[in-house]
Design an enzyme around this catalytic site. Structure first.
Site, short mmCIF file in Angstrom:
data_model
loop_
_atom_site.label_atom_id
_atom_site.label_comp_id
_atom_site.label_asym_id
_atom_site.label_seq_id
_atom_site.Cartn_x
_atom_site.Cartn_y
_atom_site.Cartn_z
N TYR A 173 56.29 122.29 59.09
CA TYR A 173 56.28 121.33 57.98
C TYR A 173 57.59 121.36 57.20
O TYR A 173 58.05 120.33 56.70
CB TYR A 173 55.04 121.55 57.08
CG TYR A 173 53.86 120.89 57.72
CD1 TYR A 173 53.65 119.52 57.61
CD2 TYR A 173 53.00 121.63 58.54
CE1 TYR A 173 52.61 118.90 58.28
CE2 TYR A 173 51.95 121.01 59.20
CZ TYR A 173 51.76 119.65 59.07
OH TYR A 173 50.75 119.02 59.74
N CYS A 213 49.84 130.24 45.52
CA CYS A 213 49.53 129.53 44.28
C CYS A 213 49.53 130.55 43.13
O CYS A 213 49.43 131.76 43.37
CB CYS A 213 48.15 128.92 44.46
SG CYS A 213 47.46 128.12 43.02
N CYS A 219 47.14 131.21 41.40
CA CYS A 219 45.85 131.92 41.44
C CYS A 219 45.84 133.00 42.51
O CYS A 219 44.86 133.73 42.64
CB CYS A 219 44.71 130.93 41.68
SG CYS A 219 44.54 130.41 43.40
N ASN A 259 50.93 107.31 56.91
CA ASN A 259 52.16 108.12 56.84
C ASN A 259 52.12 109.08 55.66
O ASN A 259 51.59 108.76 54.60
CB ASN A 259 53.38 107.21 56.75
CG ASN A 259 53.49 106.30 57.96
OD1 ASN A 259 52.85 106.56 58.97
ND2 ASN A 259 54.28 105.25 57.87
N HIS A 279 46.40 110.06 54.96
CA HIS A 279 46.61 111.38 55.57
C HIS A 279 47.38 112.32 54.65
O HIS A 279 47.94 113.31 55.11
CB HIS A 279 47.33 111.23 56.91
CG HIS A 279 46.50 110.54 57.96
ND1 HIS A 279 47.00 110.06 59.15
CD2 HIS A 279 45.17 110.25 57.98
CE1 HIS A 279 46.02 109.52 59.86
NE2 HIS A 279 44.90 109.60 59.16
P1 OAD Z 1 51.89 106.75 66.59
O1 OAD Z 1 53.07 107.58 66.92
O2 OAD Z 1 50.62 107.03 67.33
O3 OAD Z 1 52.23 105.22 66.81
C1 OAD Z 1 53.38 104.64 66.32
C2 OAD Z 1 53.37 103.17 66.66
O4 OAD Z 1 54.52 102.58 66.09
C3 OAD Z 1 53.42 102.89 68.16
O5 OAD Z 1 52.41 101.94 68.50
C4 OAD Z 1 54.81 102.29 68.38
O6 OAD Z 1 54.82 101.32 69.42
C5 OAD Z 1 55.08 101.67 67.02
N1 OAD Z 1 56.50 101.51 66.65
C6 OAD Z 1 57.52 102.36 66.88
N2 OAD Z 1 58.66 101.90 66.32
C7 OAD Z 1 58.35 100.74 65.71
C8 OAD Z 1 59.08 99.79 64.94
N3 OAD Z 1 60.39 99.93 64.69
N4 OAD Z 1 58.43 98.71 64.45
C9 OAD Z 1 57.09 98.52 64.71
N5 OAD Z 1 56.35 99.39 65.42
C10 OAD Z 1 56.95 100.48 65.91
O7 OAD Z 1 51.69 106.84 65.00
P2 OAD Z 1 50.40 106.51 64.13
O8 OAD Z 1 49.60 105.42 64.73
O9 OAD Z 1 50.87 106.35 62.74
O10 OAD Z 1 48.03 111.95 61.84
O11 OAD Z 1 49.62 107.87 64.27
C11 OAD Z 1 48.46 108.05 63.53
C12 OAD Z 1 48.30 109.50 63.15
O12 OAD Z 1 48.42 110.34 64.30
C13 OAD Z 1 49.37 110.03 62.22
O13 OAD Z 1 49.15 109.71 60.86
C14 OAD Z 1 49.26 111.51 62.45
C15 OAD Z 1 49.16 111.53 63.95
O14 OAD Z 1 48.53 112.63 64.51
C16 OAD Z 1 47.99 113.09 61.16
O15 OAD Z 1 48.95 113.84 61.08
C17 OAD Z 1 46.68 113.37 60.54
#
Ligand code: OAD
Length: 249
Positions: free
Chosen positions: A68, A147, A149, A103, A120
């Site tokens: 992180y 923390c 605590c 995000n 998230h």
């Molecule tokens: P992903 O990495 O699964 O998907 C990203 C999407 O963005 C893909 O469909 C790409 O095609 C698209 N993409 C990439 N560049 C782009 C651009 N310039 N313009 C438009 N689209 C673009 O990410 P998320 O769907 O956000 O969760 O993933 C969901 C969750 O999975 C995240 O929040 C995270 C992860 O595990 C946690 O950490 C809880």
């Protein structure tokens, strides 16, 4: 850049009163934040179960914190891109406007969007696993940091297997059910429950638009799919809304 707007979409843009924009990692890709599932995606190089679960944190908090801290370093250096600014500008163009994001990078807020539903969590915030107090400390004396605590601090993000913040997910579904228009931007549409927001909006009569560089799990349910970078397409849509409403850019 030229984009074809269907007559129906133009009508929806002209008439929509309640609009939701639901974003994923792709909207931040042009700012330099890695996505999760693309070719260079984080989950191609790292194992989620070793870094993004509470069990991993309990077993090896140092490794989880290093991961992180690495992501915080990236996020601290980057800035919102035209996609985030276009979303912020849209807020002033509709009667009711809601931003829901998966995000954790805080870029929507940095771009000027005040009210953002962060499904998230937020990577810059820390949460005490014992007392639940939050803070934004960045410098720590020990890893894992403690923390006041005495409890362990963790990043305030949702890990696999964890519940989403109750207020956030309830609000996300409520606005998705009541909107006229929903944009799903830069998400693969794989992770639940966020992936259910566009179909929920659609079932309740909303026009659903997808903006993504490639087809996704959600493409088959959307009314309109724009293929390309959100940092180019969203500003174009904002210009179109202004043109329809006779607002000078
Ligand atoms: P992903 O990495 O699964 O998907 C990203 C999407 O963005 C893909 O469909 C790409 O095609 C698209 N993409 C990439 N560049 C782009 C651009 N310039 N313009 C438009 N689209 C673009 O990410 P998320 O769907 O956000 O969760 O993933 C969901 C969750 O999975 C995240 O929040 C995270 C992860 O595990 C946690 O950490 C809880």
């Amino acid at each position: 850049m030229a984009i074809d707007f269907s007559e129906r979409f133009e009508r929806v843009l002209a008439d929509a009163k309640t609009v939701v924009v639901s974003t994923g990692a792709g909207i931040s890709a042009e700012s330099g934040v890695p996505t999760f599932r693309g070719e260079d995606g984080l989950w191609k190089k790292f194992r989620a179960e070793e870094l993004a679960t509470f069990e991993a944190f309990q077993a090896n908090p140092r490794i989880v914190w290093e991961w992180y801290s690495y992501r915080r370093e990236i996020i601290n250096k980057i800035k919102p891109n035209p996609g985030h600014y276009a979303v912020a500008e849209m807020a002033g163009l509709f009667d009711n406007f809601h931003i829901i994001t998966q995000n954790v990078d805080g870029l929507h807020k940095l771009a000027g969007s005040e009210d953002v539903v962060e499904l998230h969590g937020n990577i810059k915030r820390n949460l005490c696993v014992d007392c639940g107090k939050m803070n934004y400390d960045e410098e720590f004396e020990a890893i894992p940091p403690l923390c006041s605590c005495g409890g362990r601090l963790r990043p305030d993000v949702v890990w696999f297997g964890e519940m989403l913040p109750a207020g956030a997910i309830e609000r996300a579904f409520k606005v998705s059910k009541s909107c006229d228009l929903l944009f799903t931007v830069g998400t693969s549409g794989i992770v639940q429950p966020a992936a259910s927001l566009p179909p929920t909006a659609k079932q309740h009569g909303a026009f659903v638009v997808e903006i993504n560089i490639e087809p996704t799990e959600l493409t088959f349910i959307v009314d309109q799919h724009f293929r390309g970078n959100s940092g180019e397409i969203l500003p174009f849509i904002v210009r179109k809304i202004k043109e329809i409403r006779g607002i000078k850019s």
